[in-house]
Design a protein around this motif. Structure first.
Motif, PDB file in Angstrom:
ATOM      1  N   LYS A   2       0.832  -1.187   0.000  1.00 52.74           N
ATOM      2  CA  LYS A   2       0.000   0.000   0.000  1.00 52.74           C
ATOM      3  C   LYS A   2       0.878   1.253   0.000  1.00 52.74           C
ATOM      4  O   LYS A   2       1.971   1.289   0.559  1.00 52.74           O
ATOM      5  CB  LYS A   2      -0.918   0.005   1.221  1.00 52.74           C
ATOM      6  CG  LYS A   2      -1.951  -1.122   1.202  1.00 52.74           C
ATOM      7  CD  LYS A   2      -2.846  -1.025   2.414  1.00 52.74           C
ATOM      8  CE  LYS A   2      -3.902  -2.127   2.408  1.00 52.74           C
ATOM      9  NZ  LYS A   2      -4.770  -2.064   3.584  1.00 52.74           N
ATOM     10  N   ASN A   4       0.570   3.980   1.565  1.00 52.73           N
ATOM     11  CA  ASN A   4       0.804   4.598   2.866  1.00 52.73           C
ATOM     12  C   ASN A   4       1.446   3.651   3.864  1.00 52.73           C
ATOM     13  O   ASN A   4       1.522   3.943   5.052  1.00 52.73           O
ATOM     14  CB  ASN A   4      -0.509   5.145   3.440  1.00 52.73           C
ATOM     15  CG  ASN A   4      -1.519   4.033   3.723  1.00 52.73           C
ATOM     16  OD1 ASN A   4      -1.318   2.885   3.328  1.00 52.73           O
ATOM     17  ND2 ASN A   4      -2.599   4.386   4.398  1.00 52.73           N
ATOM     18  N   SER A   5       1.933   2.496   3.390  1.00 55.04           N
ATOM     19  CA  SER A   5       2.504   1.520   4.324  1.00 55.04           C
ATOM     20  C   SER A   5       3.767   2.046   4.997  1.00 55.04           C
ATOM     21  O   SER A   5       4.091   1.657   6.118  1.00 55.04           O
ATOM     22  CB  SER A   5       2.801   0.204   3.597  1.00 55.04           C
ATOM     23  OG  SER A   5       3.790   0.404   2.593  1.00 55.04           O
ATOM     24  N   TRP A   7       4.339   4.960   6.236  1.00 53.94           N
ATOM     25  CA  TRP A   7       4.046   5.746   7.434  1.00 53.94           C
ATOM     26  C   TRP A   7       3.490   4.900   8.573  1.00 53.94           C
ATOM     27  O   TRP A   7       3.342   5.395   9.685  1.00 53.94           O
ATOM     28  CB  TRP A   7       3.077   6.872   7.078  1.00 53.94           C
ATOM     29  CG  TRP A   7       3.647   7.777   6.035  1.00 53.94           C
ATOM     30  CD1 TRP A   7       3.285   7.850   4.723  1.00 53.94           C
ATOM     31  CD2 TRP A   7       4.730   8.702   6.201  1.00 53.94           C
ATOM     32  NE1 TRP A   7       4.064   8.762   4.062  1.00 53.94           N
ATOM     33  CE2 TRP A   7       4.955   9.312   4.934  1.00 53.94           C
ATOM     34  CE3 TRP A   7       5.521   9.080   7.283  1.00 53.94           C
ATOM     35  CZ2 TRP A   7       5.943  10.272   4.751  1.00 53.94           C
ATOM     36  CZ3 TRP A   7       6.515  10.035   7.086  1.00 53.94           C
ATOM     37  CH2 TRP A   7       6.715  10.620   5.837  1.00 53.94           C
ATOM     38  N   LYS A   8       3.196   3.644   8.297  1.00 52.88           N
ATOM     39  CA  LYS A   8       2.720   2.749   9.349  1.00 52.88           C
ATOM     40  C   LYS A   8       3.862   1.957   9.984  1.00 52.88           C
ATOM     41  O   LYS A   8       3.656   1.189  10.909  1.00 52.88           O
ATOM     42  CB  LYS A   8       1.676   1.777   8.786  1.00 52.88           C
ATOM     43  CG  LYS A   8       0.394   2.472   8.329  1.00 52.88           C
ATOM     44  CD  LYS A   8      -0.611   1.470   7.782  1.00 52.88           C
ATOM     45  CE  LYS A   8      -1.896   2.168   7.325  1.00 52.88           C
ATOM     46  NZ  LYS A   8      -2.881   1.206   6.764  1.00 52.88           N
ATOM     47  N   THR A   9       5.055   2.124   9.443  1.00 52.76           N
ATOM     48  CA  THR A   9       6.225   1.457   9.994  1.00 52.76           C
ATOM     49  C   THR A   9       7.173   2.505  10.566  1.00 52.76           C
ATOM     50  O   THR A   9       6.992   3.699  10.369  1.00 52.76           O
ATOM     51  CB  THR A   9       6.968   0.658   8.907  1.00 52.76           C
ATOM     52  OG1 THR A   9       7.415   1.562   7.879  1.00 52.76           O
ATOM     53  CG2 THR A   9       6.068  -0.395   8.295  1.00 52.76           C
ATOM     54  N   THR A  12       8.033   7.993  13.056  1.00 54.42           N
ATOM     55  CA  THR A  12       7.992   9.264  12.342  1.00 54.42           C
ATOM     56  C   THR A  12       8.629  10.419  13.110  1.00 54.42           C
ATOM     57  O   THR A  12       9.351  11.230  12.507  1.00 54.42           O
ATOM     58  CB  THR A  12       6.540   9.612  11.948  1.00 54.42           C
ATOM     59  OG1 THR A  12       6.022   8.557  11.131  1.00 54.42           O
ATOM     60  CG2 THR A  12       6.483  10.908  11.171  1.00 54.42           C
TER      61      THR A  12
END
Length: 404
Positions: A2, A4-5, A7-9, A12
């Motif tokens: 995906k 946006n993947s 920003w999920k790992t 940040t």
């Protein structure tokens, strides 16, 4: 995968802190370049002295990246970065309050500002250790976009020097660096999976691997070209086309912004099509436009366009190199960041100093630019020689999920 993947790992806040620390550190690292015209006028420096003055921070920053790489592995990235920032703030205070009235004092300041250039060896591992292999190019591209700090120096330093005097610019820099130091201490966090520290002798072992030398050479061309031009273009536009220091600074800022802002794009492209393919194309473009620039274009606007394209290629290449390095040396990323970063700084030192000597000895910058264009061609040849081995060994689908 995906979109946006990414920003999920990872983490940040640490990625943002790494970028900010890198950005402001690079701003002061190349500060002598945008101020060089005013400093040289007041101190009566020759073209060769001007070249060495702006190149000195690049060399000391390059050598100190090894030290910072060791500190990263032994103290962890956050603490190493904090130490570096305190030293740079102290150096700026000395430059502001001291008496910089001769060439030797300026070279001393250049050596101290090299600590800011060593931030490279901290910011990238600080961010890298939070992200999986398939996101290394993107993460290190974002953190490495701190190169844009060199553009801020070119954009604002000449005007501030005109308004307040060039020595007071060092004092003004303390304000944003102090703010960033506070933000860094609040947001940055060391990754839980940091590798165990190694004995000092083990850092030499990586140099037995020929791939380490290849990466050092490749980055000495991409980052060396970027940093060398960032430090020298204000002098170049002022000397070659008679532009005022402020206007020459604006032209330099345009070139540096181009090279720094595409670094994340270089990492993203490399993640999608492979670092080798991306880097190969960038070497072709960089070599071509550096050679065109070496011909001494009649128009300063045309020269600006040519240097912008060259910097776009070099900046993209910076991102591509650091998509590849963590795939090959993930366990040694701290020391490899230091070694590769050192090579990049040495490349910048060579370009900046050689431009000054070229101008003094031959009366033009053609020889210095031509030699560096040739180095880009040599890097392309070298990459072509190793790419098949890389793709069938550590870069194979069986070894990594990243595209090589």
């Amino acid at each position: 995968m995906k979109a946006n993947s990414f920003w999920k790992t990872g983490h940040t806040p640490t990625l943002f802190a790494s970028f900010l620390y890198f950005d402001l550190s690079f701003m002061v690292w190349v500060l002598l370049g945008p101020l060089a015209v005013q400093i040289a006028r007041d101190l009566g420096l020759s073209p060769a002295q001007k070249g060495l003055m702006v190149a000195t921070p690049l060399l000391t920053g390059a050598l100190l990246r090894i030290v910072m790489g060791i500190l990263v592995d032994h103290l962890k990235p956050k603490r190493a970065g904090a130490i570096g920032q305190v030293i740079v703030l102290a150096a700026l205070a000395w430059a502001w309050l001291g008496q910089l009235q001769n060439y030797a004092s300026i070279l001393t300041l250049g050596m101290l500002l090299g600590v800011a250039g060593a931030s490279f060896a901290v910011a990238l591992p600080l961010a890298s250790r939070w992200y999986p292999p398939q996101h290394q190019g993107t993460a290190l591209g974002i953190a490495g976009a701190g190169n844009s700090g060199t553009a801020f120096a070119a954009l604002f330093a000449p005007s501030l020097a005109l308004a307040f005097g060039w020595q007071n610019v060092f004092g003004l820099c303390i304000i944003p660096l102090g703010i960033v130091f506070v933000v860094y201490m609040m947001l940055a966090k060391d990754a839980p999976s940091s590798p165990a520290p190694k004995a000092l002798i083990e850092y030499l072992h990586v140099l037995k691997d020929k791939d380490a030398w290849w990466f050092m050479f490749f980055y000495s061309v991409t980052f060396g070209g970027f940093s060398g031009l960032a430090s020298s273009l204000t002098i170049y536009f002022n000397t070659q086309y008679g532009l005022s220091p402020v206007t020459a600074g604006y032209f330099t800022a345009a070139c540096v912004f181009a090279g720094s802002m595409v670094r994340p794009m270089g990492g993203i492209i490399a993640d999608r099509i492979g670092g080798i393919r991306t880097l190969s194309l960038m070497y072709v473009i960089a070599a071509l436009f550096l050679f065109i620039a070496s011909q001494g274009l009649r128009s300063h606007v045309l020269a600006l366009i040519v240097f912008v394209v060259a910097m776009l290629a070099l900046g993209t290449g910076n991102g591509a190199v650091f998509q590849l390095v963590p795939q090959r040396f993930r366990k040694e990323i701290g020391v490899m960041t230091g070694l590769v970063g050192m090579a990049g700084g040495i490349g910048g030192f060579y370009l900046a100093s050689s431009l000054g000597y070229s101008k003094q000895i031959t009366g033009s910058y053609q020889f210095g630019l031509t030699i560096f264009a040739t180095l880009a061609v040599a890097a392309l040849v070298g990459l072509s020689a190793v790419k098949e081995r890389w793709r069938t060994t550590w870069g194979s689908a069986a070894m990594t999920t990243a595209k090589i």
